[in-house]
Motif scaffolding. Structure first.
Motif, PDB file in Angstrom:
ATOM      1  N   UNK A 156       0.825  -1.209   0.000  1.00  0.00           N
ATOM      2  CA  UNK A 156       0.000   0.000   0.000  1.00  0.00           C
ATOM      3  C   UNK A 156       0.862   1.263   0.000  1.00  0.00           C
ATOM      4  N   UNK A 157       1.980   1.214   0.725  1.00  0.00           N
ATOM      5  CA  UNK A 157       2.870   2.371   0.804  1.00  0.00           C
ATOM      6  C   UNK A 157       3.728   2.546  -0.452  1.00  0.00           C
ATOM      7  N   UNK A 158       3.694   1.573  -1.362  1.00  0.00           N
ATOM      8  CA  UNK A 158       4.508   1.664  -2.563  1.00  0.00           C
ATOM      9  C   UNK A 158       5.975   1.391  -2.324  1.00  0.00           C
ATOM     10  N   UNK A 159       6.285   0.667  -1.259  1.00  0.00           N
ATOM     11  CA  UNK A 159       7.681   0.344  -0.939  1.00  0.00           C
ATOM     12  C   UNK A 159       8.252  -0.721  -1.876  1.00  0.00           C
ATOM     13  N   UNK A 160       7.404  -1.464  -2.559  1.00  0.00           N
ATOM     14  CA  UNK A 160       7.848  -2.456  -3.543  1.00  0.00           C
ATOM     15  C   UNK A 160       7.026  -2.280  -4.810  1.00  0.00           C
ATOM     16  N   UNK A 161       7.580  -2.759  -5.927  1.00  0.00           N
ATOM     17  CA  UNK A 161       6.877  -2.648  -7.202  1.00  0.00           C
ATOM     18  C   UNK A 161       6.881  -3.990  -7.919  1.00  0.00           C
ATOM     19  N   UNK A 162       6.151  -4.050  -8.997  1.00  0.00           N
ATOM     20  CA  UNK A 162       6.068  -5.263  -9.798  1.00  0.00           C
ATOM     21  C   UNK A 162       7.419  -5.627 -10.411  1.00  0.00           C
ATOM     22  N   UNK A 163       8.276  -4.632 -10.640  1.00  0.00           N
ATOM     23  CA  UNK A 163       9.559  -4.868 -11.317  1.00  0.00           C
ATOM     24  C   UNK A 163      10.699  -5.198 -10.356  1.00  0.00           C
ATOM     25  N   UNK A 164      10.546  -4.932  -9.060  1.00  0.00           N
ATOM     26  CA  UNK A 164      11.643  -5.133  -8.109  1.00  0.00           C
ATOM     27  C   UNK A 164      12.028  -6.600  -7.982  1.00  0.00           C
ATOM     28  N   UNK A 165      13.283  -6.829  -7.604  1.00  0.00           N
ATOM     29  CA  UNK A 165      13.792  -8.169  -7.318  1.00  0.00           C
ATOM     30  C   UNK A 165      13.748  -8.342  -5.809  1.00  0.00           C
ATOM     31  N   UNK A 166      12.890  -9.249  -5.330  1.00  0.00           N
ATOM     32  CA  UNK A 166      12.558  -9.291  -3.906  1.00  0.00           C
ATOM     33  C   UNK A 166      12.837 -10.675  -3.334  1.00  0.00           C
ATOM     34  N   UNK A 167      13.613 -10.720  -2.271  1.00  0.00           N
ATOM     35  CA  UNK A 167      13.931 -11.993  -1.636  1.00  0.00           C
ATOM     36  C   UNK A 167      13.758 -11.861  -0.126  1.00  0.00           C
ATOM     37  N   UNK A 168      13.135 -12.863   0.474  1.00  0.00           N
ATOM     38  CA  UNK A 168      13.082 -12.922   1.932  1.00  0.00           C
ATOM     39  C   UNK A 168      14.047 -14.003   2.416  1.00  0.00           C
ATOM     40  N   UNK A 169      14.366 -13.958   3.694  1.00  0.00           N
ATOM     41  CA  UNK A 169      15.363 -14.860   4.264  1.00  0.00           C
ATOM     42  C   UNK A 169      14.733 -15.899   5.172  1.00  0.00           C
ATOM     43  N   UNK A 170      13.579 -16.417   4.759  1.00  0.00           N
ATOM     44  CA  UNK A 170      12.945 -17.511   5.498  1.00  0.00           C
ATOM     45  C   UNK A 170      13.854 -18.745   5.476  1.00  0.00           C
ATOM     46  N   UNK A 339       3.430 -10.444  -1.984  1.00  0.00           N
ATOM     47  CA  UNK A 339       3.817  -9.465  -3.006  1.00  0.00           C
ATOM     48  C   UNK A 339       3.643 -10.057  -4.403  1.00  0.00           C
ATOM     49  N   UNK A 340       4.101 -11.300  -4.583  1.00  0.00           N
ATOM     50  CA  UNK A 340       3.968 -11.952  -5.885  1.00  0.00           C
ATOM     51  C   UNK A 340       2.508 -12.053  -6.301  1.00  0.00           C
ATOM     52  N   UNK A 341       1.641 -12.442  -5.355  1.00  0.00           N
ATOM     53  CA  UNK A 341       0.226 -12.610  -5.673  1.00  0.00           C
ATOM     54  C   UNK A 341      -0.482 -11.312  -5.961  1.00  0.00           C
ATOM     55  N   UNK A 342      -0.183 -10.256  -5.196  1.00  0.00           N
ATOM     56  CA  UNK A 342      -0.905  -9.003  -5.340  1.00  0.00           C
ATOM     57  C   UNK A 342      -0.367  -8.150  -6.493  1.00  0.00           C
ATOM     58  N   UNK A 343       0.942  -8.186  -6.725  1.00  0.00           N
ATOM     59  CA  UNK A 343       1.534  -7.334  -7.754  1.00  0.00           C
ATOM     60  C   UNK A 343       1.875  -8.092  -9.032  1.00  0.00           C
ATOM     61  N   UNK A 344       1.656  -9.414  -9.025  1.00  0.00           N
ATOM     62  CA  UNK A 344       2.026 -10.270 -10.160  1.00  0.00           C
ATOM     63  C   UNK A 344       3.522 -10.135 -10.471  1.00  0.00           C
ATOM     64  N   UNK A 345       4.300 -10.012  -9.408  1.00  0.00           N
ATOM     65  CA  UNK A 345       5.751  -9.894  -9.525  1.00  0.00           C
ATOM     66  C   UNK A 345       6.350 -11.292  -9.622  1.00  0.00           C
ATOM     67  N   UNK A 346       7.099 -11.561 -10.691  1.00  0.00           N
ATOM     68  CA  UNK A 346       7.688 -12.871 -10.918  1.00  0.00           C
ATOM     69  C   UNK A 346       9.128 -12.959 -10.436  1.00  0.00           C
ATOM     70  N   UNK A 347       9.532 -11.997  -9.608  1.00  0.00           N
ATOM     71  CA  UNK A 347      10.877 -11.996  -9.043  1.00  0.00           C
ATOM     72  C   UNK A 347      10.817 -11.966  -7.521  1.00  0.00           C
ATOM     73  N   UNK A 348       9.986 -12.827  -6.947  1.00  0.00           N
ATOM     74  CA  UNK A 348       9.829 -12.925  -5.499  1.00  0.00           C
ATOM     75  C   UNK A 348      10.177 -14.346  -5.065  1.00  0.00           C
ATOM     76  N   UNK A 349      11.086 -14.477  -4.102  1.00  0.00           N
ATOM     77  CA  UNK A 349      11.472 -15.829  -3.666  1.00  0.00           C
ATOM     78  C   UNK A 349      12.089 -15.802  -2.284  1.00  0.00           C
ATOM     79  N   UNK A 350      12.340 -17.000  -1.760  1.00  0.00           N
ATOM     80  CA  UNK A 350      12.884 -17.175  -0.412  1.00  0.00           C
ATOM     81  C   UNK A 350      14.202 -17.931  -0.468  1.00  0.00           C
ATOM     82  N   UNK A 351      15.157 -17.497   0.360  1.00  0.00           N
ATOM     83  CA  UNK A 351      16.403 -18.233   0.541  1.00  0.00           C
ATOM     84  C   UNK A 351      17.006 -17.747   1.848  1.00  0.00           C
ATOM     85  N   UNK A 352      17.156 -18.655   2.801  1.00  0.00           N
ATOM     86  CA  UNK A 352      17.672 -18.208   4.085  1.00  0.00           C
ATOM     87  C   UNK A 352      18.194 -19.336   4.944  1.00  0.00           C
TER      88      UNK A 352
END
Length: 392
Positions: A156-170, A339-352
């Motif tokens: 909602x705050x626009x801190x991420x976008x559909x084009x960003x490369x996003x990874x969490x550390x789960x 993020x992937x589901x709401x923004x249809x971002x195909x660069x969202x993944x986990x590695x931790x």
């Protein structure tokens, strides 16, 4: 372990020693710690309030272009302590190879990796003539272990976008994980008619009607198509409440349902299934009236091997570990999945660091070697994607 490895392990210990249970202590103390940690490293951080006293945290290292950014997103909360601990949950117990404590695996060791890489990159920019091609962003979220309102506020705050490369550390057991089953929640309520238990035909049994609904849904989910990567769709009937006396035909029953759906199943198709189940229940138990509502809707996420982030992360893993990277599905649902589901971002993944099977368990722990490996992988990822030497 020395140098960088020791520093990240020590930061993990500091983070685990801060209780941030959800529900419980929540995230204020740890978000304040993170902001203080950035301030000590001359990095400006900002907060965004999600609930009173519960704020997401963001810091940005600017690049030559505005994006796409490489985003490290980590949740700051943990589940509650729970029972059957033989170790201290909020005062790290350390062995030669492991750190024990609530959140050590899920995901304060990953959080420590992200914070360390971020601050170390800032130091390289300042001291080693390094610049970034595009921004590096750190985001710490609240409420991941609850309703994930933190990451929804991030979007909602626009801190991420559909084009960003996003990874969490789960914790991912050394694997890269991108795919997730969808999560759809329902509440069903049935109204019946009371009667004496000796004359049930004079009433309408709400619990009996719910039993028919449950049986119908369970059987239909079992015959849903199987996904080649995510496996089977599943259903759990988490909570049920009904009646008020063992001697009276019950006139009410409430049920909560958790469906984990794989393509081609979707929330829309699940809703049709629930409607059919309700119709079946009303036919089988005459006189009852059913209604439902959808209380949660998280779409499934599939792996995209052509994702630029996937390719870069595989490269970084293989350069560090000297072995082929493994890609698999994540059993649960994460901030990046939202993020992937709401923004249809195909660069969202986990590695931790850590093993997911240890998350939420008593005597949760993380191996120090896992922390070291993940730090080095993310260091390599930032180096490969973002950094370049400035001309002197």
């Amino acid at each position: 372990m020395e140098g960088i490895s020791s520093k990240v392990v020590e930061l993990t210990k500091q983070l685990v020693n801060i209780e941030s249970t959800n529900p419980g202590s929540y995230e204020k103390e740890i978000s304040d710690f993170i902001c203080g940690y950035f301030a000590k490293n001359e990095i400006k951080a900002e907060k965004s309030e999600v609930w009173p006293g519960r704020c997401n945290v963001r810091a940005i290292l600017p690049g030559k272009t505005k994006g796409p950014a490489l985003v490290f997103i980590c949740h700051m909360d943990t589940v509650v302590k729970g029972d059957r601990w033989t170790k201290k949950a909020f005062a790290v117990e350390e062995t030669k190879d492991r750190l024990y404590g609530r959140g050590s695996c899920d995901m304060k060791s990953g959080l420590a990796c992200a914070l360390s890489i971020f601050t170390d990159t800032a130091k390289k920019i300042k001291n080693e003539h390094v610049s970034l091609k595009s921004p590096l962003v750190f985001i710490g979220t609240v409420d991941e272990e609850g309703d994930m309102t933190g990451v929804e506020k991030v979007i909602m705050d626009g801190w991420v976008s559909k084009e960003d490369l996003i990874v969490d550390m789960e914790p991912t057991d050394g694997q890269i994980q991108m795919a997730h089953k969808g999560r759809t929640w329902f509440e069903i309520e049935i109204k019946g008619v009371t009667a004496h238990a000796s004359m049930p035909e004079k009433g309408a049994d709400a619990i009996a009607g719910m039993a028919e609904v449950i049986s119908y849904i369970r059987k239909q989910i079992q015959i849903c198509p199987i996904h080649s990567e995510l496996g089977k769709s599943t259903v759990t009937f988490g909570m049920i409440k009904g009646g008020y006396s063992p001697y009276v035909v019950p006139d009410c029953c409430k049920l909560t349902i958790d469906m984990r759906l794989v393509p081609p199943m979707s929330t829309q198709k699940a809703e049709e299934l629930v409607k059919d189940a309700i119709q079946f229940g009303e036919e089988e138990v005459q006189g009852i009236k059913c209604n439902y509502k959808i209380t949660g809707d998280r779409p499934p996420v599939e792996t995209h091997m052509d994702s630029p982030l996937m390719k870069k992360l595989i490269k970084a893993v293989e350069e560090v570990t000297k072995s082929p990277a493994k890609v698999s599905a994540f059993p649960g649902y994460t901030d990046t999945a939202v993020i992937a589901g709401k923004l249809l971002n195909k660069n969202c993944m986990s590695y931790g660091p850590g093993k997911l099977k240890l998350a939420h368990k008593p005597d949760e722990y993380v191996d120090k070697a896992d922390i070291e490996r993940c730090y080095k992988v993310f260091e390599k990822l930032v180096e490969n994607i973002l950094t370049e030497r400035r001309a002197l």
